[in-house]
Design an enzyme around this catalytic site. Structure first.
Site, PDB file in Angstrom:
ATOM      1  N   HIS A 149       0.792  -1.248   0.000  1.00 39.12           N
ATOM      2  CA  HIS A 149       0.000   0.000   0.000  1.00 39.12           C
ATOM      3  C   HIS A 149       0.821   1.293   0.000  1.00 39.12           C
ATOM      4  CE1 HIS A 149      -3.177  -2.750   0.902  1.00 39.12           C
ATOM      5  NE2 HIS A 149      -3.990  -1.934   1.531  1.00 39.12           N
ATOM      6  N   ASP A 199       0.759   0.248  -8.002  1.00 39.37           N
ATOM      7  CA  ASP A 199       0.320  -0.233  -6.693  1.00 39.37           C
ATOM      8  C   ASP A 199      -0.910  -1.129  -6.818  1.00 39.37           C
ATOM      9  OD1 ASP A 199       1.020   0.885  -3.647  1.00 39.37           O
ATOM     10  OD2 ASP A 199      -0.904  -0.134  -3.842  1.00 39.37           O
ATOM     11  N   HIS A 201      -3.174  -1.599  -4.577  1.00 36.05           N
ATOM     12  CA  HIS A 201      -4.378  -0.907  -4.090  1.00 36.05           C
ATOM     13  C   HIS A 201      -4.470   0.428  -4.811  1.00 36.05           C
ATOM     14  CE1 HIS A 201      -7.708   0.577  -1.944  1.00 36.05           C
ATOM     15  NE2 HIS A 201      -7.620  -0.240  -0.916  1.00 36.05           N
ATOM     16  N   HIS A 275     -11.299  -6.995  -4.879  1.00 40.15           N
ATOM     17  CA  HIS A 275     -11.530  -6.097  -3.753  1.00 40.15           C
ATOM     18  C   HIS A 275     -12.378  -4.905  -4.220  1.00 40.15           C
ATOM     19  CE1 HIS A 275     -10.300  -3.024  -0.796  1.00 40.15           C
ATOM     20  NE2 HIS A 275      -9.989  -4.028   0.009  1.00 40.15           N
ATOM     21  N   GLU A 327     -12.762  -8.903   0.816  1.00 38.53           N
ATOM     22  CA  GLU A 327     -13.384  -7.581   0.926  1.00 38.53           C
ATOM     23  C   GLU A 327     -13.988  -7.183  -0.417  1.00 38.53           C
ATOM     24  OE1 GLU A 327     -11.370  -5.120   4.273  1.00 38.53           O
ATOM     25  OE2 GLU A 327      -9.869  -5.406   2.733  1.00 38.53           O
ATOM     26  N   GLU A 343     -18.679  -2.891   2.251  1.00 35.83           N
ATOM     27  CA  GLU A 343     -17.896  -1.915   3.025  1.00 35.83           C
ATOM     28  C   GLU A 343     -18.318  -0.477   2.714  1.00 35.83           C
ATOM     29  OE1 GLU A 343     -13.659  -2.498   2.586  1.00 35.83           O
ATOM     30  OE2 GLU A 343     -13.248  -0.512   3.436  1.00 35.83           O
ATOM     31  N   CYS A 345     -16.564   2.154   2.586  1.00 34.50           N
ATOM     32  CA  CYS A 345     -15.638   2.753   1.607  1.00 34.50           C
ATOM     33  C   CYS A 345     -16.041   2.409   0.175  1.00 34.50           C
ATOM     34  CB  CYS A 345     -14.215   2.221   1.804  1.00 34.50           C
ATOM     35  SG  CYS A 345     -13.342   2.945   3.183  1.00 34.50           S
ATOM     36  N   CYS A 411     -10.658   2.683   7.858  1.00 33.95           N
ATOM     37  CA  CYS A 411     -10.656   3.364   6.565  1.00 33.95           C
ATOM     38  C   CYS A 411     -11.990   4.028   6.260  1.00 33.95           C
ATOM     39  CB  CYS A 411     -10.311   2.379   5.451  1.00 33.95           C
ATOM     40  SG  CYS A 411     -11.256   0.857   5.529  1.00 33.95           S
ATOM     41  N   CYS A 412     -13.081   3.467   6.817  1.00 31.13           N
ATOM     42  CA  CYS A 412     -14.415   3.941   6.405  1.00 31.13           C
ATOM     43  C   CYS A 412     -14.822   5.301   6.994  1.00 31.13           C
ATOM     44  CB  CYS A 412     -15.466   2.891   6.751  1.00 31.13           C
ATOM     45  SG  CYS A 412     -15.194   1.312   5.933  1.00 31.13           S
TER      46      CYS A 412
HETATM   47  O1  FUB Z   1      -6.455  -1.774   2.540  1.00 40.30           O
HETATM   48  C1  FUB Z   1      -6.781  -0.429   2.672  1.00 40.30           C
HETATM   49  C2  FUB Z   1      -8.246  -0.290   2.999  1.00 40.30           C
HETATM   50  O2  FUB Z   1      -8.511  -0.973   4.210  1.00 40.30           O
HETATM   51  C3  FUB Z   1      -9.157  -0.943   1.985  1.00 40.30           C
HETATM   52  O3  FUB Z   1      -9.584  -0.093   0.975  1.00 40.30           O
HETATM   53  C4  FUB Z   1     -10.272  -1.438   2.817  1.00 40.30           C
HETATM   54  O4  FUB Z   1     -11.020  -2.433   2.184  1.00 40.30           O
HETATM   55  C5  FUB Z   1      -9.556  -1.910   4.062  1.00 40.30           C
HETATM   56  O5  FUB Z   1      -9.005  -3.160   3.873  1.00 40.30           O
HETATM   57 ZN    ZN Z   2     -13.360   1.174   4.575  1.00 41.14          ZN
END
Ligand code: FUB
Ligand code: ZN
Length: 647
Positions: A149, A199, A201, A275, A327, A343, A345, A411-412
């Site tokens: 990340h 990356d 993510h 994801h 996720e 989630e 997010c 994160c949310c």
């Molecule tokens: O991995 C970073 C953030 O944390 C992700 O976007 C969420 O799903 C949680 O895993």
């Molecule tokens: Zn989140």
């Protein structure tokens, strides 16, 4: 090498793209969103800073001190939540900055400046910036893009820096992040000597487009384009990278690069996989780049993926990604209710994506989904008091789901905060001769169309009723087209200008009604959207929802909670003929329209010590009340169901 950005005004809206309203010019001075935006500004933003402090997130910036013991252990993937703590305060800065633009606050600014000063101090001489690697494993930086990340965190810092610069005009954070981006440009790309990575993510791609829109530095756009184009190319960078670390790529914990949408080039992808948050951030960047690079192939890919998501993989609430294990997504039509991951997010990020799609292709199919997440699957992620959250937004519970103050992986909270503090931008878009109204809710807006200026006052009780009054103020009579979204859920709409009806059938394009005229100061548009209670049924392939019905009124999805029913809603059977009446309840959590009716409830008489028998349970009438889904779990703990059994 550090390059100063050339700060220029955003490019004037071209013929194709709409430009979202400046969120700070849209004031929610009444109606549904007033209390939410106020709560987030006055409660959520300060309490989130407190949590970041209490939970040690900000300590990662104490570069002078040795790094303490891990607060979050390393997971099988090699990732600790602590690897991406930077992203959490990055998102918090972004959310806080949006409020600063409308409500200057020296103390809040000082909190941000303190973080920025630490980031600046910790930044490495070559521009590298990631608190985990700088403090703990500098030798390992850029060795594991698959799992750790690094650019995800930098992307969120970058979004924070852009928002802070736009709110305050202060350049310090922006300059820090431009140096970090310069470093990434020096390190990654197709040029000889650079790493050909990206990356796993996604996040930095869309952040780079935001940066580009501030700096107009083509290198920023080029880097975003490179990351998106390189994704999923074979042989996989992640395989090569794993081998360099002495690992066997086959040992990858998540088994497939579909987890990160890196299993094939993005333009070839037709099914939304992996994801959920990653997917939504990637698609948001693809929509941005489709416009900035005038690249129809990216738009076409987005269209296909949007159809796949909304046709086969989206919860009725706008939640997405059913599974906790990745996720994210599993198989199509797999939409379990009680174990839904969905989630917050991901729902927020679907809002980002659909909003971007609407700017390049004004079609209500996108803004309808934006509205769905806004009123349901995203808003459910934050409590009415503004300081408790859901990470997983289930559609059914037996009482085991409660909102929490902070999450192990938080994160949310900051994601829903940045969504709501910038809400105004989602309501309107303009281009040279057009003003598009995407969302409804009381507000006063100041909008520019080319070199004209329009003030618009929207008054409505939406979403509790569908009567909307728009009043326009223009300095001088002005010809332009006003486009109004007629929501896909509405089967009976009426539109008028100064009392004269508009022929809706003739004025509709892609779900928007167009009124082109010379607008005069004080012109009034009225839109009446009939808002009956709708019974919603799921596609037969969604086995969880077979024989069940969900209740929806306008954009709002409803649920039944045990605290109102006095029993588990799973035992209700709703007759097809049951009448359902809306009633505004001013005492329910700040005021909301509830639905009331009578259903049948399966009784347990004669079932003592019996688990199965040949006679079905007896059914008796039971009055019930359904409340908006986003409000659930704000009172006593208990069961909840969105999908009710039909009698
Ligand atoms: O991995 C970073 C953030 O944390 C992700 O976007 C969420 O799903 C949680 O895993
Ligand atoms: Zn989140």
């Amino acid at each position: 090498m550090s390059t100063s950005p050339r700060i220029q005004p955003a490019r004037p809206a071209g013929p194709q793209r709409y430009v979202p309203a400046d969120h700070s010019r849209v004031t929610f001075d009444g109606g549904f969103w007033q209390s939410w935006t106020e709560t987030v500004r006055t409660v959520t933003i300060p309490t989130q800073h407190k949590r970041l402090e209490e939970e040690g997130f900000l300590e990662v910036l104490d570069f002078d001190k040795p790094a303490g013991p891990l607060a979050r252990p390393i997971q099988p993937s090699g990732l600790s939540m602590q690897h991406f703590f930077d992203s959490d305060f990055g998102k918090w800065i972004e959310a806080a900055s949006y409020t600063l633009k409308t409500h200057p606050d020296a103390a809040l600014e000082a909190q941000i400046d303190e973080i920025v000063a630490k980031l600046e101090k910790g930044q490495m001489a070559d521009g590298y910036l990631n608190s985990w690697f700088i403090r703990r494993e500098p030798e390992k930086r850029w060795t594991n893009l698959r799992d750790l990340h690094e650019m995800y965190s930098m992307g969120h810092l970058l979004e924070g820096a852009v928002a802070y610069f736009e709110a305050t005009g202060k350049r310090r954070f922006l300059d820090v992040m431009i140096r970090a981006v310069d470093h990434i440009i020096d390190t990654f790309g197709r040029e000889p000597g650079k790493l050909r990575g990206y990356d796993a993510h996604e996040e930095i791609e869309l952040a780079l487009v935001k940066l580009y829109r501030v700096t107009r530095d083509p290198r920023h756009l080029k880097l975003a384009t490179y990351f998106v184009d390189e994704r999923g190319q074979m042989p996989s960078y992640y395989d090569e990278e794993a081998k360099k670390r002495g690992e066997n790529p086959a040992d990858y914990v998540f088994t497939t690069y579909a987890y990160s949408q890196a299993h094939m080039p993005v333009r070839e992808q037709t099914q939304v996989v992996g994801h959920a948050v990653r997917a939504m951030y990637l698609f948001s960047a693809m929509a941005d780049l489709a416009h900035e690079n005038d690249d129809p192939t990216l738009k076409e890919a987005c269209d296909r993926l949007f159809d796949n998501l909304t046709g086969r993989q989206l919860y009725v609430t706008g939640g997405l990604g059913p599974s906790a294990s990745n996720e994210g997504f599993t198989r199509e039509f797999d939409l379990p209710n009680e174990t839904a991951y969905a989630e917050t997010c991901a729902a927020v990020a679907l809002g980002f994506w659909t909003h971007r799609m609407a700017q390049i292709d004004l079609d209500a199919k996108f803004t309808d989904k934006l509205e769905t997440v806004l009123f349901n699957g995203a808003l459910s992620g934050i409590s009415r008091d503004g300081e408790h959250y859901f990470y997983e937004n289930v559609l059914e519970s037996h009482g085991q789901h409660r909102r929490w103050k902070w999450h192990y992986c938080p994160c949310c909270p900051t994601n829903i905060a940045r969504f709501i503090t910038s809400l105004g931008q989602y309501f309107y878009s303009t281009r040279e001769n057009e003003l598009a109204v995407h969302l409804y809710g009381t507000n006063s807006a100041e909008l520019s169309l080319g070199n004209r200026f329009v003030r618009l006052r929207q008054e409505t009780n939406y979403p509790w009723d569908g009567d909307i009054r728009l009043q326009l103020a223009v300095d001088r009579p002005s010809r332009f087209t006003l486009r109004l979204r007629i929501p896909g859920w509405c089967r009976n709409a009426e539109l008028s200008v100064n009392g004269a009806p508009v022929d809706l059938e003739r004025s509709m394009t892609s779900g928007y009604a167009a009124i082109e005229r010379e607008w005069q100061n004080g012109d009034e548009v009225r839109l009446a959207l009939a808002m009956p209670v709708d019974r919603i049924y799921a596609h037969p392939a969604v086995s969880e929802d077979g024989g069940r019905v969900a209740l929806k009124r306008g954009p709002v999805v409803y649920c039944v909670e045990e605290t109102d029913l006095g029993g588990e809603p799973q035992r209700l059977r709703l007759p097809a003929s049951a009448e359902l009446s809306p009633r505004y309840d001013a005492n329910l959590l700040g005021g909301a329209t509830v639905l009331e009716g009578t259903a049948l409830e399966a009784g347990t008489e004669g079932w003592e010590n019996v688990l199965y028998r040949t006679a079905p349970p007896s059914l008796r009438e039971r009055p019930f009340k359904a409340i908006p889904y986003h409000l659930w779990a704000n009172r006593e703990a208990g069961a909840m169901a969105v999908w009710l059994h039909e009698a």
